[in-house]
Write an enzyme that holds these catalytic residues in place. Structure first.
Site, mmCIF file in Angstrom:
data_model
loop_
_atom_site.group_PDB
_atom_site.id
_atom_site.type_symbol
_atom_site.label_atom_id
_atom_site.label_comp_id
_atom_site.label_asym_id
_atom_site.label_seq_id
_atom_site.Cartn_x
_atom_site.Cartn_y
_atom_site.Cartn_z
ATOM 1 N N THR A 92 0.969 5.228 -6.149
ATOM 2 C CA THR A 92 1.429 4.045 -6.666
ATOM 3 C C THR A 92 2.615 4.157 -7.565
ATOM 4 O O THR A 92 2.478 5.252 -8.501
ATOM 5 C CB THR A 92 0.188 3.253 -7.578
ATOM 6 O OG1 THR A 92 0.848 1.863 -8.046
ATOM 7 C CG2 THR A 92 -0.325 4.010 -8.574
ATOM 8 N N THR B 69 -1.162 -2.139 -7.332
ATOM 9 C CA THR B 69 -1.349 -1.538 -5.877
ATOM 10 C C THR B 69 -2.686 -0.960 -5.978
ATOM 11 O O THR B 69 -3.016 -0.235 -6.934
ATOM 12 C CB THR B 69 -0.295 -0.531 -5.736
ATOM 13 O OG1 THR B 69 1.008 -1.261 -5.569
ATOM 14 C CG2 THR B 69 -0.537 0.325 -4.380
ATOM 15 N N GLY C 115 8.228 -0.792 0.665
ATOM 16 C CA GLY C 115 8.048 0.225 -0.145
ATOM 17 C C GLY C 115 7.430 1.655 0.425
ATOM 18 O O GLY C 115 7.419 1.796 1.643
ATOM 19 N N ARG D 225 11.998 -6.025 1.960
ATOM 20 C CA ARG D 225 11.936 -4.585 1.534
ATOM 21 C C ARG D 225 10.781 -4.012 1.722
ATOM 22 O O ARG D 225 9.624 -4.642 1.777
ATOM 23 C CB ARG D 225 12.200 -4.799 0.173
ATOM 24 C CG ARG D 225 12.035 -3.438 -0.706
ATOM 25 C CD ARG D 225 10.744 -3.276 -1.228
ATOM 26 N NE ARG D 225 10.488 -2.208 -1.966
ATOM 27 C CZ ARG D 225 9.350 -1.586 -2.667
ATOM 28 N NH1 ARG D 225 8.285 -2.268 -2.512
ATOM 29 N NH2 ARG D 225 9.275 -0.587 -3.460
ATOM 30 N N THR E 239 7.047 3.219 -8.311
ATOM 31 C CA THR E 239 8.416 2.859 -7.896
ATOM 32 C C THR E 239 8.545 3.197 -6.410
ATOM 33 O O THR E 239 9.194 4.602 -6.215
ATOM 34 C CB THR E 239 9.373 3.310 -8.804
ATOM 35 O OG1 THR E 239 8.837 3.656 -10.079
ATOM 36 C CG2 THR E 239 10.633 2.638 -8.940
HETATM 37 N N1 ASP Z 1 4.446 1.504 -4.791
HETATM 38 C C1 ASP Z 1 4.519 0.190 -4.655
HETATM 39 C C2 ASP Z 1 5.829 -0.357 -3.744
HETATM 40 O O1 ASP Z 1 6.985 0.108 -4.267
HETATM 41 C C3 ASP Z 1 4.504 -0.578 -6.050
HETATM 42 C C4 ASP Z 1 3.155 -0.139 -6.655
HETATM 43 O O2 ASP Z 1 2.669 1.001 -6.351
HETATM 44 O O3 ASP Z 1 2.981 -0.905 -7.765
HETATM 45 O O4 ASP Z 1 5.824 -1.297 -3.202
#
Ligand code: ASP
Length: 351
Positions: A263, A212, A242, A240, A265
Site C-alpha cells: 500500500t 487500501t 496504480g 490512472r 504511492t
Molecule cells: N497503492 C494505491 C495506489 O496508488 C494507494 C494506496 O495504497 O493507498 O493506487
C-alpha cells in the site's frame, strides 16, 4: 545376483528414499497464517479511533482464518478477508473508495496464487461490487492477467458477479476529500490531508481513514497467495491505474519465496516493482522476509514515496515494513487456533 533381484532392491531403496523425503516434507516446520493490511495511518491516530477501525480488521482476519482452519486454500482465505474489507465503507476499497478527479470511483484489484503462479487483476472497474472477485475471474476464466475499464465490468457481469451503480461506492468523507484535494490541486493518499505543504510526507487527516486493503496467506498445504484491492488515490486522473492491480508491483506470491501485498504511492511502487522486489531479495540475497520488506521500503523512500508492505515467507514468517517517519500501517495476523491480532499501527511489529 540376478538382474531382476537387483532391480527389485533398487526399487526398494528408491522408494524408501521417497518415503523419507515425503516424511521430511511433512515434518517441515511451517505455520499457516493469514496477514492483512488496511492501508496507512496518520500519526495523530488516537487509541479510540484505532479501536473503531480494529473491529473490521479483526473480522477480516477471522474470515480468512476460518477458511484456513477448514483446510481451505490460501487463495480462498485472502479472497474472504479482502471481501470483508471491501464491504466496509471505512476502507478505500469497494464501498468507500476514493474519487478520481472527475468524481468517479475506479477500482483496482489483483490476486496471485503462489502454487501455480497464476494471477489476475482488474483496473478502473466502476461497477463490480467486490473487485477482488473480478480479479479472480480474470485469473480463472480468461487467458489474460489484467483487464481494465469497461472490459472488466463486462467480464464480471457475464459471470454473474454482483454489479452496482457508482452511487453504491459513495461516502461523504471521501467526497469531501476530493473537493479539498481539488482546491489544493493535490493527489492524495488516504493518509494525507489536502493543503499540507509537506504532502506525501505528512499525515494529518481530520480523521485517519483506513485505506487500501491487502491480504496474504499460507495454507495447511504450504501454498501462498496474495491479494490487494483499492480505489487508488484521491483526485487521481480518471483512467490512472496504480500498483494494486499490477502483479509484481502491488501483489505477488511464489511458493518458493514469499507472498506480498503493498500500500502507498502506487506510481512509485510500480517503478520499484515492489512486491516482486521483496520476493527477489528473499530468493536471491537473504531469506529473511523482514529484511526483504525493509530494503524494498527503503527504495520507495529513496524515490520519494510513502506506504507499507506486508509479507509472509514459505515457512509462515512475517515481514512488516512501512515508511514510518510520519506514518503507521494498519496490519494484523491470525495463526491457526490463535486469537487474531491487530497491531497498533504506529508501532513497529516484528517477530
Ligand atoms: N497503492 C494505491 C495506489 O496508488 C494507494 C494506496 O495504497 O493507498 O493506487
Amino acid at each position: 545376483m540376478k538382474f531382476s533381484k537387483i532391480l527389485v532392491s533398487a526399487i526398494v531403496v528408491a522408494s524408501s528414499a521417497l518415503i523419507l523425503n515425503a516424511g521430511d516434507v511433512k515434518k517441515k516446520d511451517f505455520s499457516p497464517v493469514i496477514v492483512i493490511h488496511g492501508g496507512t495511518s496518520g500519526m495523530d491516530l488516537t487509541k479510540e479511533e484505532f479501536e473503531i477501525r480494529r473491529a473490521p480488521m479483526e473480522k477480516a482476519l477471522l474470515a480468512g482464518q476460518k477458511v484456513l482452519e477448514e483446510n481451505g486454500s490460501a487463495m480462498d482465505a485472502v479472497t474472504a478477508a479482502i471481501m470483508v474489507m471491501e464491504d466496509d465503507p471505512n476502507f478505500n476499497a469497494g464501498k468507500g473508495a476514493v474519487f478520481t478527479s472527475d468524481g468517479f470511483n475506479e477500482l483496482d484489484a489483483s490476486i496471485m496464487d503462489g502454487k501455480t503462479k497464476k494471477a489476475g487483476g482488474v483496473a478502473m472497474a466502476r461497477h463490480i461490487k467486490n473487485p477482488i472477485l473480478g480479479a479472480r475471474l480474470v485469473m480463472d476464466k480468461t487467458w489474460h492477467t489484467l483487464v481494465a475499464g469497461e472490459g472488466a465490468d463486462k467480464l464480471a457481469e457475464k459471470y454473474g458477479l454482483e454489479m452496482v451503480d457508482q452511487k453504491y461506492f459513495y461516502t461523504d468523507f471521501r467526497h469531501d476529500a476530493l473537493i479539498k484535494a481539488k482546491e489544493k490541486e493535490q493527489i492524495l493518499l488516504d493518509s494525507e490531508k489536502a493543503g499540507d505543504k509537506k504532502k506525501i510526507s505528512m499525515l494529518m487527516n481530520e480523521r485517519p481513514y483506513l485505506g487500501t486493503v491487502g491480504a496474504i496467506a499460507l495454507d495447511k498445504s504450504g501454498n501462498l497467495a496474495a491479494a490487494t484491492s483499492t480505489g487508488g488515490m484521491t483526485n487521481k486522473m480518471t483512467g490512472r491505474i496504480g500498483d494494486s492491480p499490477i502483479i509484481g508491483s502491488g501483489t505477488y506470491a511464489d511458493n518458493d519465496s514469499v507472498a506480498v501485498s503493498c500500500t502507498g504511492t502506487g506510481d512509485i511502487y510500480m517503478r520499484v516493482n515492489a512486491a516482486h522486489e521483496v520476493s527477489a531479495y528473499y530468493k536471491y540475497k537473504d531469506d529473511n522476509v523482514q529484511k526483504a520488506a525493509e530494503q524494498t521500503i527503503d527504495q520507495i523512500k529513496h524515490l520519494g514515496g510513502t506506504g507499507g508492505i506486508i509479507s509472509i515467507d514459505k515457512n509462515g514468517k512475517t515481514g512488516f515494513a512501512w515508511t514510518k517517519k510520519d506514518l503507521g500501517m494498519y496490519h494484523g495476523e491470525a495463526r491457526l487456533g490463535e486469537k487474531p491480532i491487530v497491531y497498533w499501527p504506529l508501532e513497529t511489529k516484528n517477530k
